[in-house]
Design a protein around this motif. Structure first.
Motif, PDB file in Angstrom:
ATOM      1  N   GLY A 229     -44.431   5.187 -10.863  1.00  0.00           N
ATOM      2  CA  GLY A 229     -43.518   4.451 -11.738  1.00  0.00           C
ATOM      3  C   GLY A 229     -42.880   5.344 -12.778  1.00  0.00           C
ATOM      4  N   LEU A 230     -43.670   6.247 -13.367  1.00  0.00           N
ATOM      5  CA  LEU A 230     -43.123   7.182 -14.351  1.00  0.00           C
ATOM      6  C   LEU A 230     -42.073   8.077 -13.711  1.00  0.00           C
ATOM      7  N   GLY A 231     -42.365   8.588 -12.523  1.00  0.00           N
ATOM      8  CA  GLY A 231     -41.397   9.447 -11.843  1.00  0.00           C
ATOM      9  C   GLY A 231     -40.111   8.721 -11.514  1.00  0.00           C
ATOM     10  N   MET A 232     -40.232   7.483 -11.025  1.00  0.00           N
ATOM     11  CA  MET A 232     -39.025   6.709 -10.696  1.00  0.00           C
ATOM     12  C   MET A 232     -38.257   6.345 -11.955  1.00  0.00           C
ATOM     13  N   LEU A 233     -38.980   6.104 -13.032  1.00  0.00           N
ATOM     14  CA  LEU A 233     -38.308   5.801 -14.293  1.00  0.00           C
ATOM     15  C   LEU A 233     -37.467   6.989 -14.745  1.00  0.00           C
ATOM     16  N   GLN A 234     -38.023   8.193 -14.629  1.00  0.00           N
ATOM     17  CA  GLN A 234     -37.321   9.394 -15.081  1.00  0.00           C
ATOM     18  C   GLN A 234     -36.178   9.784 -14.169  1.00  0.00           C
ATOM     19  N   THR A 235     -36.254   9.436 -12.902  1.00  0.00           N
ATOM     20  CA  THR A 235     -35.250   9.897 -11.942  1.00  0.00           C
ATOM     21  C   THR A 235     -34.285   8.789 -11.540  1.00  0.00           C
ATOM     22  N   LEU A 236     -34.796   7.747 -10.887  1.00  0.00           N
ATOM     23  CA  LEU A 236     -33.911   6.728 -10.323  1.00  0.00           C
ATOM     24  C   LEU A 236     -33.397   5.742 -11.369  1.00  0.00           C
ATOM     25  N   VAL A 237     -34.264   5.303 -12.280  1.00  0.00           N
ATOM     26  CA  VAL A 237     -33.844   4.300 -13.259  1.00  0.00           C
ATOM     27  C   VAL A 237     -32.979   4.932 -14.344  1.00  0.00           C
ATOM     28  N   PHE A 238     -33.437   6.058 -14.915  1.00  0.00           N
ATOM     29  CA  PHE A 238     -32.620   6.752 -15.917  1.00  0.00           C
ATOM     30  C   PHE A 238     -31.403   7.410 -15.284  1.00  0.00           C
ATOM     31  N   GLY A 239     -31.481   7.682 -13.979  1.00  0.00           N
ATOM     32  CA  GLY A 239     -30.341   8.240 -13.273  1.00  0.00           C
ATOM     33  C   GLY A 239     -30.512   9.707 -12.938  1.00  0.00           C
ATOM     34  N   THR A 240     -29.928  10.106 -11.799  1.00  0.00           N
ATOM     35  CA  THR A 240     -29.959  11.494 -11.345  1.00  0.00           C
ATOM     36  C   THR A 240     -28.547  11.916 -10.960  1.00  0.00           C
ATOM     37  N   THR A 241     -28.155  13.084 -11.380  1.00  0.00           N
ATOM     38  CA  THR A 241     -26.824  13.586 -11.055  1.00  0.00           C
ATOM     39  C   THR A 241     -26.862  14.375  -9.754  1.00  0.00           C
ATOM     40  N   VAL A 242     -26.059  13.948  -8.779  1.00  0.00           N
ATOM     41  CA  VAL A 242     -25.960  14.611  -7.479  1.00  0.00           C
ATOM     42  C   VAL A 242     -24.490  14.880  -7.189  1.00  0.00           C
ATOM     43  N   ALA A 243     -24.139  16.149  -7.039  1.00  0.00           N
ATOM     44  CA  ALA A 243     -22.755  16.555  -6.738  1.00  0.00           C
ATOM     45  C   ALA A 243     -21.773  15.966  -7.751  1.00  0.00           C
ATOM     46  N   GLY A 244     -22.173  15.958  -9.012  1.00  0.00           N
ATOM     47  CA  GLY A 244     -21.274  15.479 -10.053  1.00  0.00           C
ATOM     48  C   GLY A 244     -21.251  13.974 -10.230  1.00  0.00           C
ATOM     49  N   HIS A 245     -22.027  13.235  -9.439  1.00  0.00           N
ATOM     50  CA  HIS A 245     -22.062  11.781  -9.547  1.00  0.00           C
ATOM     51  C   HIS A 245     -23.424  11.332 -10.076  1.00  0.00           C
ATOM     52  N   ARG A 246     -23.388  10.368 -10.974  1.00  0.00           N
ATOM     53  CA  ARG A 246     -24.604   9.851 -11.576  1.00  0.00           C
ATOM     54  C   ARG A 246     -25.123   8.694 -10.719  1.00  0.00           C
TER      55      ARG A 246
ATOM     56  N   TYR B  55     -50.262   5.303 -19.499  1.00  0.00           N
ATOM     57  CA  TYR B  55     -49.373   4.158 -19.721  1.00  0.00           C
ATOM     58  C   TYR B  55     -49.034   4.015 -21.203  1.00  0.00           C
ATOM     59  N   ALA B  56     -50.029   4.201 -22.063  1.00  0.00           N
ATOM     60  CA  ALA B  56     -49.789   4.104 -23.495  1.00  0.00           C
ATOM     61  C   ALA B  56     -48.821   5.185 -23.971  1.00  0.00           C
ATOM     62  N   ARG B  57     -48.933   6.388 -23.398  1.00  0.00           N
ATOM     63  CA  ARG B  57     -48.017   7.471 -23.753  1.00  0.00           C
ATOM     64  C   ARG B  57     -46.579   7.143 -23.330  1.00  0.00           C
ATOM     65  N   VAL B  58     -46.428   6.516 -22.170  1.00  0.00           N
ATOM     66  CA  VAL B  58     -45.091   6.110 -21.735  1.00  0.00           C
ATOM     67  C   VAL B  58     -44.540   5.053 -22.673  1.00  0.00           C
ATOM     68  N   GLN B  59     -45.381   4.083 -23.062  1.00  0.00           N
ATOM     69  CA  GLN B  59     -44.946   3.040 -23.989  1.00  0.00           C
ATOM     70  C   GLN B  59     -44.506   3.629 -25.318  1.00  0.00           C
ATOM     71  N   ASP B  60     -45.136   4.730 -25.726  1.00  0.00           N
ATOM     72  CA  ASP B  60     -44.767   5.398 -26.970  1.00  0.00           C
ATOM     73  C   ASP B  60     -43.647   6.418 -26.776  1.00  0.00           C
ATOM     74  N   LEU B  61     -43.105   6.470 -25.559  1.00  0.00           N
ATOM     75  CA  LEU B  61     -42.012   7.385 -25.196  1.00  0.00           C
ATOM     76  C   LEU B  61     -42.420   8.849 -25.294  1.00  0.00           C
ATOM     77  N   ALA B  62     -43.711   9.116 -25.230  1.00  0.00           N
ATOM     78  CA  ALA B  62     -44.196  10.497 -25.171  1.00  0.00           C
ATOM     79  C   ALA B  62     -44.223  10.921 -23.705  1.00  0.00           C
ATOM     80  N   LEU B  63     -43.030  11.040 -23.112  1.00  0.00           N
ATOM     81  CA  LEU B  63     -42.937  11.239 -21.666  1.00  0.00           C
ATOM     82  C   LEU B  63     -43.422  12.619 -21.239  1.00  0.00           C
ATOM     83  N   GLY B  64     -43.265  13.618 -22.096  1.00  0.00           N
ATOM     84  CA  GLY B  64     -43.739  14.956 -21.746  1.00  0.00           C
ATOM     85  C   GLY B  64     -45.252  14.989 -21.605  1.00  0.00           C
ATOM     86  N   GLU B  65     -45.936  14.409 -22.579  1.00  0.00           N
ATOM     87  CA  GLU B  65     -47.398  14.365 -22.512  1.00  0.00           C
ATOM     88  C   GLU B  65     -47.855  13.495 -21.343  1.00  0.00           C
ATOM     89  N   ALA B  66     -47.134  12.382 -21.109  1.00  0.00           N
ATOM     90  CA  ALA B  66     -47.471  11.518 -19.982  1.00  0.00           C
ATOM     91  C   ALA B  66     -47.320  12.258 -18.660  1.00  0.00           C
TER      92      ALA B  66
END
Length: 594
Positions: free
Chosen positions: A437-454, A266-277
């Motif tokens: 939560g981290l996975g949903m943040l990276q995919t659904l909240v930040f957005g996912t491109t499907v068939a050219g649509h965000r 959680y602390a890594r996510v707060q620091d935006l170190a998403l790769g390490e998280a």
């Protein structure tokens, strides 16, 4: 046309459930796993090796990753040095606190199982119902209760000062506090599982052993104990998994000083170190899924057949004779421990919310009212938190109940469908809410491109989806046993009269298991109300923070002084909402079994 629609309804429901799980659970969690092994579009084990080879994370075991051929020499040097103490890093500490919490939970839970299984007394049914409390109470609220009870100005020290005893200190923000809070949560789980096993012992086998000359202790050792050991081991393994993944309790009572993998992630996510998280989340998920797989394999080998004649219970009465019975004295002492450990934190939270330096006061609730009227940016207002929690709970019901029923139908049919349903039910329970939560943040909240649509899921939508994934296993665990217990002849009769599979489900099965469905729905609502792990990552301001998130904000700097007052007031509001859910579950007869 209508007939064809009925035939397709269940397959469509199954496909829809799989689709929701794929989008909301497997895809986000899979994205976390992929992020840990893919860099720049190329597959690599570098990030995993970096974490596993870092002494901060794995301690002395880091050398086995950095230089596996040097392990023998390293062990030799350790032996020659006289076996000095070693560090096992963040993962080692996480496992250590989970092991200690498991031992404490078993030690506290076993006497409760003995009491419920072997004695009859006033309030026994209520006490047994209370063993489902861990699946209802928000853990962040329990942490506030422990702060209110064991703090310098907490209720425990106030009571001790009345009888002239010195204050108790050095409990909060230590490993002891974390272990005690975990025992609060998991000891009832041990009690529930072992009580069920104890009540399933066939009394005739015990009587046969006694008639052949075995003493009571020998009969217990040779007949009863072998029936209890699988339940104890099952409860211990589940407790270890739950405490290994524990987040709010460690965050509130330990912070970064006692950080586990969850807290550091959680602390890594707060620091935006998403790769390490993502790398941490991947390793943790693999470990937790492996432990859950072991649990499922072990549980599947246990044959649970209830004896036709169960052990009789002794009448437990309280009087002067009780003082001459060491067993009753021990149970009375255990009752005092239970009151302190289980009733104390919640009572302390309520009392602290209504008291101040001058005695009884409503100042803490007045503070919440002032917060409600405040307009400053960043102000945590209580009413939006209550409103959001209730709305998210209702939204969770709309998704979790149908999903749980569909999975239950698959499981009740048996065969391969049952195994698939078992897997679907177990995976969300074994994956950390922070990872989801981290996975949903990276995919659904930040957005996912499907068939050219965000495609982007807003905060409220993402939170409801995350809550539904966390809650639907509790629905299915309530409904599956009830569906499996229906007389198959009723279903065959309905099918022979021309009813479709959907019609049989709607007209015959669901009415017979309505109480189980409603109990599962109450569980789902309670889970949503108290969910914190994924919500704290997905909430985005006033429109999405819930009561548990607001409660964590009110804890602030974890002070046990005056600043705890608003937190206890908010926690009391959350307790009232949770208690209402618990009453519904109890009245409807919650049947969930881990």
């Amino acid at each position: 046309m209508a007939r064809r629609a009925e035939r397709l309804a269940l397959p469509v429901g199954v496909v829809a459930t799989f689709a929701i799980l794929l989008v909301v659970f497997y895809y986000p969690v899979g994205s976390v796993l992929v992020a840990a092994v893919v860099r720049g579009g190329r597959l690599t084990l570098g990030p995993l090796a970096d974490v596993l080879g870092d002494p901060f994370y794995t301690g002395m075991l880091a050398g086995t990753v950095r230089d596996p051929f040097g392990v023998p020499a390293g062990l030799g040097g350790w032996v020659r040095a006289g076996f000095p103490s070693v560090e096992f890093g963040l993962f080692g500490f996480t496992a250590w606190q989970a092991a200690l919490s498991t031992v404490a939970s078993v030690l506290v839970g076993l006497p409760g199982a003995y009491l419920l299984a072997r004695y009859e007394f006033v309030g026994r049914r209520t006490l047994r119902s209370l063993t489902i409390v861990p699946f209802v109470l928000p853990s962040i609220m329990v942490a506030v209760g422990f702060l209110a009870m064991f703090g310098r100005n907490g209720l425990l020290n106030d009571l001790l000062s009345i009888v002239g005893l010195g204050p108790v200190g050095g409990v909060l923000f230590t490993l002891k506090a974390v272990v005690l809070a975990h025992a609060f949560y998991n000891a009832p789980l041990v009690t529930r599982l072992v009580t069920t096993a104890w009540e399933s012992v066939d009394a005739r086998r015990v009587e046969s052993a006694r008639s052949l000359g075995a003493s009571r202790l020998r009969a217990f050792r040779d007949v009863v104990l072998p029936e209890l050991v699988p339940a104890v081991l099952t409860a211990a393994l589940l407790t270890f998994v739950f405490t290994f993944l524990s987040f709010p309790i460690v965050l509130a009572l330990g912070g970064l000083q006692l950080a586990t993998v969850e807290v550091w992630l959680y602390a890594r996510v707060q620091d935006l170190a998403l790769g390490e998280a993502a790398t941490l989340g991947t390793i943790e998920t693999v470990l937790s899924l492996s432990l859950t797989y072991l649990y499922l394999r072990y549980e599947a080998r246990q044959v649970r057949s209830r004896g036709t004649t169960t052990l009789s219970r002794h009448r437990l009465s309280i009087g002067w004779r009780t003082l001459r019975d060491p067993v009753r004295v021990g149970l009375f002492a255990y009752g005092i421990v239970v009151v302190i450990l289980f009733v104390g934190p919640l009572a302390s939270m309520v009392v602290e919310s209504l008291t101040g330096s001058g005695g009884l006061t409503t100042a803490n609730y007045a503070f919440l009212a002032r917060q409600q009227a405040a307009t400053a940016v960043g102000t945590i207002r209580p009413l939006p938190a209550v409103r959001n929690s209730l709305l998210f709970g209702l939204g969770t019901l709309l998704l979790a109940v149908p999903m749980g029923v569909v999975v239950s139908v698959l499981a009740a049919r048996g065969g391969r469908g049952s195994r698939i349903a078992e897997t679907l039910m177990s995976a969300p329970l074994a994956v950390s809410g922070v990872v989801v939560g981290l996975g949903m943040l990276q995919t659904l909240v930040f957005g996912t491109t499907v068939a050219g649509h965000r495609l982007v899921a807003s905060g409220p939508v993402a939170i409801v989806l995350a809550h539904a994934v966390a809650a639907y296993p509790f629905v299915s665990r309530n409904v599956t046993p009830a569906l499996s217990g229906i007389d198959s002849r009723l279903l065959d009769s309905a099918r022979s009269l021309g009813a479709s599979r959907l019609r049989v489900l709607v007209d015959v099965e669901l009415p017979l298991v309505a109480a189980a469905v409603l109990a599962g729905a109450a569980f789902a609502f309670a889970i949503s109300i108290g969910e914190f792990d994924s919500t704290v990552l997905l909430s985005q301001g006033v429109n999405t923070y819930t009561m548990p998130v607001a409660l964590e904000r009110y804890i602030g700097n974890r002070s046990v002084g005056p600043s705890l007052g608003p937190a206890t007031a908010m926690g009391t509001v959350l307790l009232l909402v949770t208690a209402a859910s618990f009453l519904v579950i109890d009245r409807l007869g919650g049947r969930w079994q881990p």
